[in-house]
Design a protein around this motif. Structure first.
Motif, short mmCIF file in Angstrom:
data_model
loop_
_atom_site.label_atom_id
_atom_site.label_comp_id
_atom_site.label_asym_id
_atom_site.label_seq_id
_atom_site.Cartn_x
_atom_site.Cartn_y
_atom_site.Cartn_z
N GLY A 55 0.82 -1.21 0.00
CA GLY A 55 0.00 0.00 0.00
C GLY A 55 0.85 1.26 0.00
N PRO A 56 0.19 2.42 -0.04
CA PRO A 56 0.93 3.67 -0.01
C PRO A 56 1.51 3.94 1.38
CG PRO A 56 -1.41 4.11 0.10
CD PRO A 56 -1.28 2.63 -0.12
N GLU A 78 3.69 7.20 3.72
CA GLU A 78 4.31 8.52 3.79
C GLU A 78 5.02 8.63 5.14
OE1 GLU A 78 2.36 12.14 2.04
OE2 GLU A 78 2.29 12.71 4.16
N ASN A 126 13.70 10.70 -3.59
CA ASN A 126 12.24 10.58 -3.59
C ASN A 126 11.60 11.42 -2.48
OD1 ASN A 126 13.50 7.90 -4.60
ND2 ASN A 126 11.43 7.85 -5.43
N SER A 181 7.47 10.01 0.35
CA SER A 181 6.17 9.46 -0.08
C SER A 181 6.39 8.32 -1.06
CB SER A 181 5.33 10.55 -0.75
OG SER A 181 5.06 11.61 0.14
N LEU A 182 5.74 7.18 -0.77
CA LEU A 182 5.83 5.99 -1.62
C LEU A 182 4.42 5.57 -2.02
CD1 LEU A 182 8.42 3.98 0.53
CD2 LEU A 182 8.91 5.40 -1.46
N THR A 183 4.20 5.34 -3.30
CA THR A 183 2.87 4.91 -3.75
C THR A 183 2.62 3.44 -3.44
OG1 THR A 183 3.78 4.45 -5.95
CG2 THR A 183 2.81 6.62 -5.60
N LYS A 184 3.69 2.67 -3.32
CA LYS A 184 3.53 1.24 -3.02
C LYS A 184 4.78 0.77 -2.30
CE LYS A 184 2.50 -3.20 -5.24
NZ LYS A 184 2.28 -3.89 -6.54
#
Length: 340
Positions: free
Chosen positions: A249-250, A252, A279, A299-302
């Motif tokens: 999942g995302p 932060e 990033n 922040s990571l989207t996945k």
């Protein structure tokens, strides 16, 4: 300034590489003045070659410059009394020093590793001088400014007066006249036989160049010194969004550190040692006391639990670690088990 001012917002706030440091120089009329400069490197074993320099006096313009050429054939231009003796050392020389050489100079150095700039102050005296080392102060602590009389003083003398003026200011910050000390009470002359100074409860605002005049029975002697100030960042505080990060999942991550000086940076590493700084975003703010606050968001989207635990690392301006914090790993599956 009220509240805090945003100084930087974006990626890594530390540009890294090299910088040139030059303590104030004291010259005597008619003699050679040595302007001792050095490179401050992120990697101490870096070898650096100078390809060009420009020396600019603040109130008049460029006074000396060169570009390219071999040693002994630098293509020097400007005031012929200026000299850069070595292509691997940014130190300068001025022969036949004149009273008119006194002032503040900007120094641009271009190398095979990139360009860097600094400043230096030249104080010129007729016959007598005071030599002071550059001082490194820490916020809230006492700073020792070590000074001594020039070689022409062969006997002990008694100091009858002093005047300390910050370069760029009109009025002195500290002076002694007729045995009475005036000005900033944090300044102190511990001995009337030694020109060394002290500053208690050092503040960021104390950083800078100073002109120093000492009066003895032999007359006035002048010099200059530089104060650099640092403050260590407090341990970082962290948070995540969402609070429970799920594998796939995302995610932060937030990390902030306050109360440091000068401005540093925050980098991000996963459990494999990969640096995710590119990033992340970094915001640098300055408070009324000039101390710096760092705030970074990754922040990571996945997120992949195989990356292991993430940690944020706080570096000071010299890229030395001052603190770090490790986050809990990502949860995997419905069993609510997180991966360490």
């Amino acid at each position: 300034m009220s509240g805090s001012e945003v100084l930087y917002s974006g990626g890594d706030g530390n540009q890294g590489g090299i910088r040139v440091d030059c303590p104030p120089a004291v010259g005597v009329v008619g003699r050679t003045t040595e302007i001792s400069c050095s490179f401050r490197k992120r990697f101490p074993d870096q070898r650096i070659t100078i390809t060009a320099v420009t020396v600019t006096r603040r109130d008049t313009g460029p006074v000396f410059w060169f570009k390219g050429g071999e040693k002994g054939n630098h293509g020097d231009q400007g005031d012929t009394r200026f000299n850069l003796p070595s292509r691997e050392d940014p130190s300068l020389q001025i022969t036949n020093t004149a009273l008119s050489d006194e002032g503040l100079y900007d120094y641009l150095v271009v190398t095979d590793r990139g360009s860097t700039s600094g400043t230096f102050w030249i104080s010129v005296t007729g016959t007598e001088r005071v030599d002071c080392q550059s001082a490194d102060g820490v916020v809230g602590e006492t700073t020792e400014i070590s000074c001594s009389f020039g070689k022409s003083f062969t006997q002990s003398v008694t100091i009858t007066g002093v005047r300390v003026t910050k370069i760029g200011a009109t009025d002195p910050v500290f002076w002694i006249r007729d045995g009475t000390a005036q000005g900033d009470p944090r300044f102190n002359l511990p001995s009337r036989e030694d020109p060394s100074l002290q500053i208690t409860n050092t503040a960021v605002s104390d950083e800078g160049l100073y002109k120093y005049v000492v009066v003895t029975y032999r007359g006035p002697a002048s010099g200059a010194f530089r104060i650099s100030v640092t403050a260590k960042y407090r341990p970082p505080s962290t948070s995540t969004r969402p609070e429970k990060i799920v594998d796939g999942g995302p995610a932060e991550f937030h990390c902030s550190a306050s109360g440091g000086y000068p401005a540093g940076t925050i980098h991000w590493f996963d459990g494999t040692g990969t640096n995710w700084m590119k990033n992340a975003t970094l915001e640098i703010t300055e408070g009324e006391d000039k101390l710096v606050n760092l705030s970074s968001r990754l922040s990571l989207t996945k997120i992949d639990s195989d990356w292991g635990r993430f940690r944020c690392v706080v570096f000071n301006s010299r890229f030395i670690t001052e603190g770090e914090s490790t986050f809990r790993g990502a949860y995997r599956g419905e069993c609510d088990r997180y991966v360490v």
